[in-house]
Design a protein around this motif. Structure first.
Motif, PDB file in Angstrom:
ATOM      1  N   MET A   1       1.055  -1.846   0.092  1.00  0.00           N
ATOM      2  CA  MET A   1      -0.091  -0.399  -0.189  1.00  0.00           C
ATOM      3  C   MET A   1       0.865   1.135  -0.111  1.00  0.00           C
ATOM      4  O   MET A   1       1.217   1.716  -0.969  1.00  0.00           O
ATOM      5  N   GLY A   2       1.181   1.894   0.739  1.00  0.00           N
ATOM      6  CA  GLY A   2       1.605   3.401   1.189  1.00  0.00           C
ATOM      7  C   GLY A   2       3.049   3.179   1.412  1.00  0.00           C
ATOM      8  O   GLY A   2       3.593   4.270   1.687  1.00  0.00           O
ATOM      9  N   ALA A   3       3.758   2.132   1.391  1.00  0.00           N
ATOM     10  CA  ALA A   3       5.340   1.808   1.726  1.00  0.00           C
ATOM     11  C   ALA A   3       5.913   1.708   0.986  1.00  0.00           C
ATOM     12  O   ALA A   3       5.744   1.894  -0.962  1.00  0.00           O
ATOM     13  N   SER A   4       6.867   2.714   1.030  1.00  0.00           N
ATOM     14  CA  SER A   4       7.689   2.712  -0.800  1.00  0.00           C
ATOM     15  C   SER A   4       9.049   2.300  -0.223  1.00  0.00           C
ATOM     16  O   SER A   4       9.617   1.942   0.948  1.00  0.00           O
ATOM     17  N   TYR A   5       9.740   1.769  -1.258  1.00  0.00           N
ATOM     18  CA  TYR A   5      10.716   0.612  -0.782  1.00  0.00           C
ATOM     19  C   TYR A   5      12.464   1.005  -0.409  1.00  0.00           C
ATOM     20  O   TYR A   5      12.996   0.455  -0.059  1.00  0.00           O
ATOM     21  N   ILE A   6      12.756   2.034  -1.036  1.00  0.00           N
ATOM     22  CA  ILE A   6      13.461   3.314  -0.924  1.00  0.00           C
ATOM     23  C   ILE A   6      14.398   3.072   0.345  1.00  0.00           C
ATOM     24  O   ILE A   6      14.778   2.663   1.400  1.00  0.00           O
ATOM     25  N   PRO A   7      13.288   4.423   0.847  1.00  0.00           N
ATOM     26  CA  PRO A   7      13.645   4.582   2.018  1.00  0.00           C
ATOM     27  C   PRO A   7      13.830   3.323   3.326  1.00  0.00           C
ATOM     28  O   PRO A   7      14.532   3.373   3.898  1.00  0.00           O
ATOM     29  N   PHE A   8      12.918   1.995   2.880  1.00  0.00           N
ATOM     30  CA  PHE A   8      12.751   1.341   3.698  1.00  0.00           C
ATOM     31  C   PHE A   8      13.853   0.123   3.802  1.00  0.00           C
ATOM     32  O   PHE A   8      14.568   0.029   4.631  1.00  0.00           O
ATOM     33  N   ILE A   9      14.608   0.221   2.643  1.00  0.00           N
ATOM     34  CA  ILE A   9      15.708  -0.760   2.253  1.00  0.00           C
ATOM     35  C   ILE A   9      17.234   0.108   2.459  1.00  0.00           C
ATOM     36  O   ILE A   9      17.477   0.235   3.481  1.00  0.00           O
ATOM     37  N   VAL A  10      17.158   1.261   2.379  1.00  0.00           N
ATOM     38  CA  VAL A  10      18.005   1.996   3.052  1.00  0.00           C
ATOM     39  C   VAL A  10      18.249   2.688   4.060  1.00  0.00           C
ATOM     40  O   VAL A  10      19.284   1.877   4.489  1.00  0.00           O
ATOM     41  N   PHE A  11      17.449   2.159   4.882  1.00  0.00           N
ATOM     42  CA  PHE A  11      17.592   2.425   6.650  1.00  0.00           C
ATOM     43  C   PHE A  11      17.683   1.009   6.766  1.00  0.00           C
ATOM     44  O   PHE A  11      18.569   0.912   8.562  1.00  0.00           O
ATOM     45  N   THR A  13      19.526  -1.490   5.792  1.00  0.00           N
ATOM     46  CA  THR A  13      20.371  -2.168   4.961  1.00  0.00           C
ATOM     47  C   THR A  13      21.303  -1.045   6.531  1.00  0.00           C
ATOM     48  O   THR A  13      22.571  -1.942   6.504  1.00  0.00           O
ATOM     49  N   LEU A  14      20.984  -0.053   6.262  1.00  0.00           N
ATOM     50  CA  LEU A  14      22.366   1.261   7.162  1.00  0.00           C
ATOM     51  C   LEU A  14      22.559   0.250   8.844  1.00  0.00           C
ATOM     52  O   LEU A  14      23.498   0.043   9.018  1.00  0.00           O
ATOM     53  N   THR A  42      21.674  -1.132  19.591  1.00  0.00           N
ATOM     54  CA  THR A  42      21.947   0.406  18.834  1.00  0.00           C
ATOM     55  C   THR A  42      20.864  -0.106  17.983  1.00  0.00           C
ATOM     56  O   THR A  42      20.204   0.481  17.619  1.00  0.00           O
ATOM     57  N   ALA A  43      21.508  -0.621  17.252  1.00  0.00           N
ATOM     58  CA  ALA A  43      20.896  -0.670  15.697  1.00  0.00           C
ATOM     59  C   ALA A  43      19.697  -1.382  15.319  1.00  0.00           C
ATOM     60  O   ALA A  43      18.409  -0.409  15.604  1.00  0.00           O
ATOM     61  N   ALA A  44      18.984  -1.924  16.963  1.00  0.00           N
ATOM     62  CA  ALA A  44      17.920  -2.367  17.123  1.00  0.00           C
ATOM     63  C   ALA A  44      16.471  -1.494  17.372  1.00  0.00           C
ATOM     64  O   ALA A  44      16.026  -1.174  17.060  1.00  0.00           O
TER      65      ALA A  44
END
Lengths: 87, 864
Positions: A1-11, A13-14, A42-44
């Motif tokens: 639905m409203g999700a965009s993949y790029i920020p999700f993947i970027v963040f 993976t970061l 921290t990551a979690a």
């Protein structure tokens, strides 16, 4: 639905790098365990916090209620809607 | 390994030390600071121990050093603190030290005595000088014949004498006045010096006692004089009393004595006075040179002492600490050897052995010390290897309770979870940055700041927690980024996903005071969220709080449930480590099930709601529209109460297929966990005990039977005894069982009710975060924005003033006070909500014999 993949993947993976990759490359020493725990936690925590904020805005049930002046200013400053309001 | 996750493995050791080598060995161990000695003669009075004498000598030396230090401080001589740490001197050096201190002290005392005597002399002479000078004025006045000033004292003189004076014209007081009364003619005045504040009382007293028959003149000495005994600066006055007759003279003298006035001889003739003054001046000059020499000498002595005093302090304190420790030891029968018992970290045994060997070599003893590991059933002390970074976090945990021996230590996890939960409440990039900069500054300047040793308690606390403050600041910056909040304003980094039309004119919104952007319209909402953090549009929205409450409450619960689950899973590691299979099955498993099936499920519902309900204008999608979106809380309550949820017309009563069935199943499972937690453990233990006692009694019966067979006489005595022991054992067992049931009951109730209340308790994350955001919003609108609306140059001035005000309030209220309150709430979340899930905290801390600690605590009270 409203999700965009790029920020999700970027963040993701970061934080995955911080929480999963970095703990493996921590130099050996008496504090290795502590540093690993620190990195993983921290990551979690940071990822979870971001994720919640992102998901809460994915499908907003309400929109921002803006007063007249704010709208006028926003229209001037941002003014980014593709369609002219027909009213 | 094992650093910080669990306390270090400890062992009890017995230490045999050759009498001659004991001192050197203990000194080495003190430098190491890894050994905790046990008192082996607890019933021996402190005054009857072996090395009382030495301890006393050390005390005496310390007293002398403190005296020296006091004198040095009095003279304001800087004490050289090189920060070097001399080794504890050999016992034979003690005599040298003692002699040095003795000599120094005596010298100093002598110098001080001399100086005091000289000063007293000096004071007397100065006072005399002043008298001569001041009285000169009085005499001159009288010789001049007219009193230019009518002093208060004059008014006090009786009518009679005034009348007489008037009749005779100017009277040369102090000189024989034969013409009036030849019998009462005496050199009749006294001069002296008195404290200035005593003058009024003195005057009154004189007046009353002598019925007004005296005449007092006084003049203030402008420069303060130094009192030699207390070395305070005091103000004094010169006085001169005129009177007539012997009787009055004795009376006046007595009064002077009573008021501690010092009387000085004062010649009547002006020539004598001048001569005397000259004599006094020369003597004062002589005295000054002598005094200067005395002071120089004193200064030299003190400067020499100041170079070494810190060093000496360290040495004496070390000797004292060593003898105190030696007093804990036992003397062996042959008197040749001292026996000590100590707790030692197993991993450091080798270092300790090395230190002992060094000590033996230093003392020149040929017999090596023996370190034996001992078996004990005592609970060893808890020792966590901390460094400067982790010690502050460990202190947070320890102030709740020192971990039981080898228990999971929450400190390593607290390093991150603490600043994180703090930051959830304190989320603001600006405030976080201020905090991080302050913490970072303390971390960077660590060495300089630590060596300064401030005695302000607040500063010590801040400095001790510098790493915590730094991390809290950093995390606050991150959470502030996510909340998109910097001093209550947002930044539009990625471009808001909410859109307003460029051509929107006033006419469009004329009819309405405010306008809600519709998330369903693609030309008002881009249908994708702002990539990092909250969309900046919300900061300006009127319904910002409604939106943020929904979001922040949900994250509070989500974080809380994960935090608690983390805590519960820690108890698994504890149980695995202590091989507590029973506790895993009877406590850990039902606890996890209970928490997951109820609260983790609620968290899951939140995520489902976020994903599956969206704003839409399509009537076909009504079931997933905001109109049908259920409240998670109501759903959860209904689930526990087994009630079907009421839904608006046309909506599904389930968020996903089969929800009702699954929920019922979950609740039933969770409820089954309650009796499981409550009963399983005691029942299993009881059954095991029964089995054990049954097999025991079986054995006993068998043995009794054989005894009966072999020796029927002996058995008759033994039988009742055995029965008695069995009965008592049974009784004890029953008591134990009830205790266990009660304990388990409490534990279960605590956990079950706790899960509910603790989950709710995490809502403080939301509450404090809301309060913080609102407060900074108010501060912006009420203070800073007022400065931004004033126009032209006045605006600059106004903004300057208002910004100062705003900045002060921001730091004091929002950063300091709000920071403190968020800190305390975070502390509570860790102590109560997190640690109650696994942490016993029943241990006692390892207190090693360490010179470093002893010197630190010893120098602390001196700093005051």
């Amino acid at each position: 639905m409203g999700a965009s993949y790029i920020p999700f993947i970027v963040f993701t993976t970061l934080w995955a790098i911080v929480g999963i990759v970095l703990p493996f490359v921590v130099p050996k020493g008496p504090n290795r365990g502590i540093i690993q725990v620190v990195l993983m936690l921290t990551a979690a925590t940071c990822w979870l916090f971001w994720l919640c904020c992102y998901m809460a805005q994915m499908n907003p049930l309400i929109g921002p209620k803006l007063d007249r002046h704010t709208i006028m200013i926003l229209a001037k400053e941002w003014g980014n809607s593709p369609i002219t309001l027909a009213k | 390994m094992g650093s910080l996750f669990r306390s270090a493995e400890m062992t009890l050791c017995q230490l045999f030390l050759q009498s001659e080598a004991a001192y050197a060995c203990v000194s080495e161990l003190g430098e190491l600071g890894l050994v905790q000695f046990r008192d082996l003669n607890p019933d021996v009075n402190a005054f009857q121990r072996k090395f009382v004498n030495e301890v006393r000598r050390c005390d005496e030396m310390e007293r002398k050093l403190r005296y020296l230090e006091k004198e040095i401080k009095k003279d304001g001589i800087p004490m050289l603190d090189t920060g070097e740490n001399p080794e504890a001197p050999q016992p034979r050096e003690m005599i040298d030290l003692e002699a040095t201190f003795e000599k120094l002290e005596n010298e100093l005392r002598e110098v001080n005595q001399n100086a005091e005597a000289l000063k007293r002399n000096f004071l007397e002479l100065t006072e005399l000088k002043q008298i001569l000078r001041k009285t000169q004025v009085f005499f001159d006045e009288h010789e001049g014949g007219v009193n230019p000033t009518e002093s208060m004292t004059r008014a006090l003189i009786s009518e009679d004498s005034i009348a007489r004076q008037g009749a005779l014209g100017p009277v040369q007081l102090g000189f024989p006045e034969k013409s009036i009364d030849p019998e009462e003619f005496f050199p009749c005045f006294v001069a002296g010096v008195i404290l200035r504040e005593r003058i009024p009382a003195f005057e009154r007293m004189l007046w009353r006692a002598c019925r007004g028959n005296v005449f007092l003149r006084q003049a203030e000495i402008e420069t303060p004089l130094e009192d030699p005994s207390t070395s305070d600066q005091v103000f004094k006055s010169v006085f001169i009393i005129f009177f007539q007759g012997d009787q009055l003279k004795t009376r006046v003298k007595k009064i002077c004595e009573g008021f501690r006035a010092t009387l000085y001889p004062c010649p009547e003739a002006p020539a004598d006075r001048r001569e005397m003054a000259m004599g006094v001046m020369t003597r004062i000059e002589d005295l000054n040179t002598v005094l200067g020499q005395t002071q120089d000498h004193r200064h030299r002595v003190l400067v020499a002492a100041a170079k070494n005093i810190k060093n000496w302090f360290v040495k004496v304190r070390k000797i004292k600490a060593i003898y105190h420790t030696l007093n804990l030891f036992n003397l062996d029968v042959t008197q040749k050897c001292l026996i000590a018992e100590c707790w030692v970290p197993v991993l450091d045994l080798e270092t300790i052995q090395l230190a002992l060997r060094r000590g033996t070599e230093r003392s020149g003893s040929s017999v090596p010390p023996i370190l034996n590991r001992m078996e004990t059933c005592e609970e060893p002390p808890t020792y966590n290897h901390t460094n400067k970074f982790t010690s502050a976090f460990q202190a947070l945990i320890d102030s709740y309770g020192v971990a039981s021996y080898r228990e999971m230590n929450p400190a390593p996890y607290t390093i991150i979870t603490f600043p994180f939960l703090f930051a959830v409440m304190f989320g603001d990039m600006g405030h976080g940055l201020i905090m991080a900069l302050f913490g970072g500054w303390m971390v960077l300047k660590e060495k300089q700041l630590a060596s300064k040793k401030s005695d302000s308690e607040i500063w010590t606390i801040f400095f001790g927690g510098r790493y915590i403050i730094f991390l809290m600041g950093l995390f606050s910056v991150y959470t502030g980024l996510i909340y998109n909040d910097i001093f209550s304003k947002s930044v539009n980094i990625f471009g808001s996903k909410w859109m307003v039309n460029k051509n929107w004119t006033f006419e469009n919104v004329r009819n309405e005071e405010s306008w809600m952007l519709d998330p369903a319209k693609t030309y008002e909402f881009e249908q994708v969220p702002y990539p990092i953090g909250l969309d900046p549009v919300w900061q300006m929205a009127k319904n910002k709080i409604i939106f943020q409450n929904a979001y922040k409450m949900k994250i509070s619960i989500i974080l809380g449930v994960f935090h608690m689950l983390f805590g519960v899973s820690m108890s698994l590691w504890n149980n695995l480590y202590f091989k507590n299979k029973l506790d895993i099955i009877c406590q850990f498993v039902p606890q996890v099930i209970f928490l997951c099936f109820l609260f983790l499920y609620m968290v899951l519902l939140m995520f489902i709601k976020w994903v599956s309900y969206a704003a839409t204008n399509d009537p076909g999608l009504l079931k997933s529209s905001p109109y049908c979106a259920p409240s998670i809380l109501i759903t959860f309550i209904n689930m526990v109460l087994f009630k079907p949820s009421k839904v608006p017309l046309g909506c599904d009563d389930e968020m996903f297929a089969g929800q009702m069935v699954i929920q019922k199943l979950l609740v039933v499972c969770a409820l089954i966990c309650v009796p499981w937690m409550l009963l399983a453990k005691p029942i299993i233990i009881m059954r095991n005990q029964k089995k054990l006692s049954y097999s025991l009694s079986h054995q006993q019966m068998q043995s009794a039977a054989t005894e009966n067979g072999d020796a029927s006489v002996g058995a008759t005595d033994q039988q009742p005894m055995q029965n008695a022991t069995q009965v008592s054992a049974g009784h004890g067992g029953e008591d134990e069982m009830t205790e266990m049931f009660i304990h388990q009951g409490i534990h279960t109730i605590e956990y079950v009710l706790g899960s509910v209340s603790h989950t709710a308790s995490y809502l403080r994350l939301w509450a404090l975060s809301l309060a913080h955001a609102q407060l900074s919003d108010v501060l912006w609108n009420m203070v800073l924005s007022k400065g931004l609306i004033v126009e032209d140059w006045r605006g600059g001035v106004a903004l300057y003033v208002i910004f100062t005000f705003w900045a002060c309030l921001t730091v004091s209220i929002l950063v300091l006070m709000e920071g403190l309150s968020a800190f305390l709430h975070t502390l509570r979340l860790h102590w109560v909500e997190f640690q109650s899930k696994f942490y016993a905290g029943l241990g006692h801390a390892f207190q090693p014999f360490s010179f470093e600690v002893i010197l630190d605590t010893a120098s602390a009270p001196v700093e005051e």
